[in-house]
Design a protein around this motif. Structure first.
Motif, PDB file in Angstrom:
ATOM      1  N   ASP A  35       0.821  -1.212   0.000  1.00 11.76           N
ATOM      2  CA  ASP A  35       0.000   0.000   0.000  1.00 11.76           C
ATOM      3  C   ASP A  35       0.857   1.264   0.000  1.00 11.76           C
ATOM      4  OD1 ASP A  35      -2.439  -1.302  -0.145  1.00 11.76           O
ATOM      5  OD2 ASP A  35      -2.667  -1.419   2.033  1.00 11.76           O
ATOM      6  N   GLY A  36       2.057   1.183   0.562  1.00 11.51           N
ATOM      7  CA  GLY A  36       2.937   2.339   0.596  1.00 11.51           C
ATOM      8  C   GLY A  36       3.837   2.475  -0.617  1.00 11.51           C
ATOM      9  N   ARG A  37       4.027   1.379  -1.368  1.00 10.76           N
ATOM     10  CA  ARG A  37       5.037   1.413  -2.433  1.00 10.76           C
ATOM     11  C   ARG A  37       4.552   1.029  -3.824  1.00 10.76           C
ATOM     12  NH1 ARG A  37       9.921  -2.070  -0.818  1.00 10.76           N
ATOM     13  NH2 ARG A  37      10.748  -1.085  -2.686  1.00 10.76           N
ATOM     14  N   ALA A  38       3.364   0.429  -3.945  1.00  8.92           N
ATOM     15  CA  ALA A  38       2.908  -0.062  -5.251  1.00  8.92           C
ATOM     16  C   ALA A  38       1.508   0.459  -5.553  1.00  8.92           C
ATOM     17  CB  ALA A  38       2.906  -1.593  -5.260  1.00  8.92           C
ATOM     18  N   PRO A  39       1.304   0.992  -6.751  1.00 11.59           N
ATOM     19  CA  PRO A  39      -0.046   1.451  -7.087  1.00 11.59           C
ATOM     20  C   PRO A  39      -1.007   0.276  -7.270  1.00 11.59           C
ATOM     21  CG  PRO A  39       1.445   1.785  -8.942  1.00 11.59           C
ATOM     22  CD  PRO A  39       2.274   1.262  -7.812  1.00 11.59           C
ATOM     23  N   VAL A  40      -2.227   0.491  -6.831  1.00 10.03           N
ATOM     24  CA  VAL A  40      -3.295  -0.486  -7.054  1.00 10.03           C
ATOM     25  C   VAL A  40      -3.921  -0.144  -8.408  1.00 10.03           C
ATOM     26  CG1 VAL A  40      -5.514  -1.354  -6.234  1.00 10.03           C
ATOM     27  CG2 VAL A  40      -3.732  -0.763  -4.594  1.00 10.03           C
ATOM     28  N   VAL A  41      -3.934  -1.118  -9.318  1.00 14.68           N
ATOM     29  CA  VAL A  41      -4.469  -0.849 -10.651  1.00 14.68           C
ATOM     30  C   VAL A  41      -5.880  -1.394 -10.837  1.00 14.68           C
ATOM     31  CG1 VAL A  41      -2.214  -0.627 -11.734  1.00 14.68           C
ATOM     32  CG2 VAL A  41      -3.294  -2.866 -11.642  1.00 14.68           C
ATOM     33  N   PHE A  42      -6.324  -2.219  -9.890  1.00 15.47           N
ATOM     34  CA  PHE A  42      -7.692  -2.754  -9.945  1.00 15.47           C
ATOM     35  C   PHE A  42      -8.087  -3.179  -8.543  1.00 15.47           C
ATOM     36  CE2 PHE A  42     -10.660  -6.314 -10.157  1.00 15.47           C
ATOM     37  CZ  PHE A  42     -11.669  -5.769 -10.934  1.00 15.47           C
ATOM     38  N   VAL A  43      -9.341  -2.894  -8.177  1.00 15.80           N
ATOM     39  CA  VAL A  43      -9.890  -3.313  -6.887  1.00 15.80           C
ATOM     40  C   VAL A  43     -11.296  -3.827  -7.105  1.00 15.80           C
ATOM     41  CG1 VAL A  43     -10.603  -2.591  -4.571  1.00 15.80           C
ATOM     42  CG2 VAL A  43      -8.609  -1.552  -5.610  1.00 15.80           C
ATOM     43  N   HIS A  44     -11.598  -4.943  -6.461  1.00 13.52           N
ATOM     44  CA  HIS A  44     -12.967  -5.453  -6.458  1.00 13.52           C
ATOM     45  C   HIS A  44     -13.319  -5.809  -5.025  1.00 13.52           C
ATOM     46  CE1 HIS A  44     -16.654  -7.437  -7.602  1.00 13.52           C
ATOM     47  NE2 HIS A  44     -16.280  -8.471  -6.878  1.00 13.52           N
ATOM     48  N   ALA A  45     -14.384  -5.209  -4.527  1.00 14.55           N
ATOM     49  CA  ALA A  45     -14.866  -5.515  -3.179  1.00 14.55           C
ATOM     50  C   ALA A  45     -15.993  -6.529  -3.297  1.00 14.55           C
ATOM     51  CB  ALA A  45     -15.349  -4.248  -2.488  1.00 14.55           C
ATOM     52  N   GLY A  46     -15.714  -7.739  -2.859  1.00 17.90           N
ATOM     53  CA  GLY A  46     -16.711  -8.800  -2.941  1.00 17.90           C
ATOM     54  C   GLY A  46     -17.537  -8.884  -1.679  1.00 17.90           C
ATOM     55  N   PRO A  47     -18.423  -9.867  -1.614  1.00 17.81           N
ATOM     56  CA  PRO A  47     -19.297 -10.015  -0.460  1.00 17.81           C
ATOM     57  C   PRO A  47     -18.575 -10.533   0.784  1.00 17.81           C
ATOM     58  CG  PRO A  47     -19.673 -11.789  -2.004  1.00 17.81           C
ATOM     59  CD  PRO A  47     -18.712 -10.843  -2.656  1.00 17.81           C
ATOM     60  N   GLY A  48     -17.401 -11.101   0.606  1.00 18.05           N
ATOM     61  CA  GLY A  48     -16.641 -11.615   1.741  1.00 18.05           C
ATOM     62  C   GLY A  48     -15.162 -11.591   1.447  1.00 18.05           C
ATOM     63  N   LEU A  49     -14.358 -11.827   2.441  1.00 17.06           N
ATOM     64  CA  LEU A  49     -12.904 -11.897   2.320  1.00 17.06           C
ATOM     65  C   LEU A  49     -12.260 -10.605   1.844  1.00 17.06           C
ATOM     66  CD1 LEU A  49     -12.417 -15.527   0.971  1.00 17.06           C
ATOM     67  CD2 LEU A  49     -12.193 -14.701   3.301  1.00 17.06           C
ATOM     68  N   GLY A  50     -12.842  -9.486   2.169  1.00 13.64           N
ATOM     69  CA  GLY A  50     -12.214  -8.200   1.874  1.00 13.64           C
ATOM     70  C   GLY A  50     -12.209  -7.845   0.412  1.00 13.64           C
ATOM     71  N   GLU A  51     -11.127  -7.175  -0.002  1.00 17.72           N
ATOM     72  CA  GLU A  51     -10.988  -6.724  -1.384  1.00 17.72           C
ATOM     73  C   GLU A  51     -10.040  -7.636  -2.145  1.00 17.72           C
ATOM     74  OE1 GLU A  51     -11.431  -1.925  -0.849  1.00 17.72           O
ATOM     75  OE2 GLU A  51      -9.426  -2.774  -0.862  1.00 17.72           O
ATOM     76  N   LEU A  52     -10.243  -7.683  -3.435  1.00 16.83           N
ATOM     77  CA  LEU A  52      -9.297  -8.310  -4.347  1.00 16.83           C
ATOM     78  C   LEU A  52      -8.565  -7.149  -5.002  1.00 16.83           C
ATOM     79  CD1 LEU A  52      -8.392 -11.040  -5.481  1.00 16.83           C
ATOM     80  CD2 LEU A  52     -10.056 -10.708  -7.305  1.00 16.83           C
ATOM     81  N   ARG A  53      -7.244  -7.057  -4.764  1.00  9.31           N
ATOM     82  CA  ARG A  53      -6.456  -5.933  -5.270  1.00  9.31           C
ATOM     83  C   ARG A  53      -5.387  -6.436  -6.239  1.00  9.31           C
ATOM     84  NH1 ARG A  53      -4.923  -2.992   0.401  1.00  9.31           N
ATOM     85  NH2 ARG A  53      -7.057  -2.615   1.104  1.00  9.31           N
ATOM     86  N   LEU A  54      -5.222  -5.711  -7.335  1.00  5.49           N
ATOM     87  CA  LEU A  54      -4.146  -5.986  -8.273  1.00  5.49           C
ATOM     88  C   LEU A  54      -3.143  -4.847  -8.148  1.00  5.49           C
ATOM     89  CD1 LEU A  54      -3.014  -7.769 -10.545  1.00  5.49           C
ATOM     90  CD2 LEU A  54      -4.290  -6.335 -12.159  1.00  5.49           C
ATOM     91  N   TYR A  55      -1.944  -5.180  -7.676  1.00  3.96           N
ATOM     92  CA  TYR A  55      -0.887  -4.193  -7.477  1.00  3.96           C
ATOM     93  C   TYR A  55       0.087  -4.240  -8.653  1.00  3.96           C
ATOM     94  CZ  TYR A  55      -2.140  -3.910  -2.498  1.00  3.96           C
ATOM     95  OH  TYR A  55      -2.790  -3.724  -1.303  1.00  3.96           O
ATOM     96  N   ASP A  56       0.553  -3.072  -9.083  1.00  9.10           N
ATOM     97  CA  ASP A  56       1.623  -2.957 -10.064  1.00  9.10           C
ATOM     98  C   ASP A  56       2.920  -2.889  -9.259  1.00  9.10           C
ATOM     99  OD1 ASP A  56       3.567  -2.160 -11.874  1.00  9.10           O
ATOM    100  OD2 ASP A  56       2.298  -0.662 -12.841  1.00  9.10           O
ATOM    101  N   VAL A  57       3.675  -3.981  -9.218  1.00  7.11           N
ATOM    102  CA  VAL A  57       4.870  -4.066  -8.379  1.00  7.11           C
ATOM    103  C   VAL A  57       6.166  -3.880  -9.169  1.00  7.11           C
ATOM    104  CG1 VAL A  57       3.766  -5.465  -6.596  1.00  7.11           C
ATOM    105  CG2 VAL A  57       4.892  -6.603  -8.515  1.00  7.11           C
ATOM    106  N   ARG A  58       6.066  -3.436 -10.422  1.00  9.13           N
ATOM    107  CA  ARG A  58       7.270  -3.281 -11.247  1.00  9.13           C
ATOM    108  C   ARG A  58       8.262  -2.294 -10.655  1.00  9.13           C
ATOM    109  NH1 ARG A  58       4.186  -2.354 -16.821  1.00  9.13           N
ATOM    110  NH2 ARG A  58       2.902  -1.187 -15.357  1.00  9.13           N
TER     111      ARG A  58
END
Length: 93
Positions: A35-58
């Motif tokens: 969260d401090g070093r990589a931009p999130v390029v996609f987020v999906h908040a589902g009904p459970g288990l928090g968010e699904l986040r796609l980080y650009d870690v390049r």
């Protein structure tokens, strides 16, 4: 995360709920670092288990070249609307 650097990963897909429960390599401390070093390029908040986040870690891993900076929130494009090559590549002789 050393394994991501070793493999020169470009992106990391993380379920925040699973990470908070200790599953996989993305522990809560890894999420804080991402969260401090990589931009999130996609987020999906589902009904459970928090968010699904796609980080650009390049920028962390040295993977493929990161994309060019956005200009007014839009990636640079040519006259056909296609993304332009990186500026450094354009300057090569």
């Amino acid at each position: 995360v050393p394994a991501l650097v070793e493999r020169r990963a470009d992106y990391l897909l993380v379920s925040t709920g699973l990470a908070e429960r200790g599953f996989g390599i993305a522990r809560p401390s890894v999420l804080r670092e991402l969260d401090g070093r990589a931009p999130v390029v996609f987020v999906h908040a589902g009904p459970g288990l928090g968010e699904l986040r796609l980080y650009d870690v390049r920028g962390i891993t040295g993977g493929s070249d990161p994309p060019e900076p956005l200009q007014d929130g839009v990636p640079p494009a040519d006259d056909r609307g296609m993304p332009t090559p990186r500026a450094a590549a354009e300057e090569e002789p």
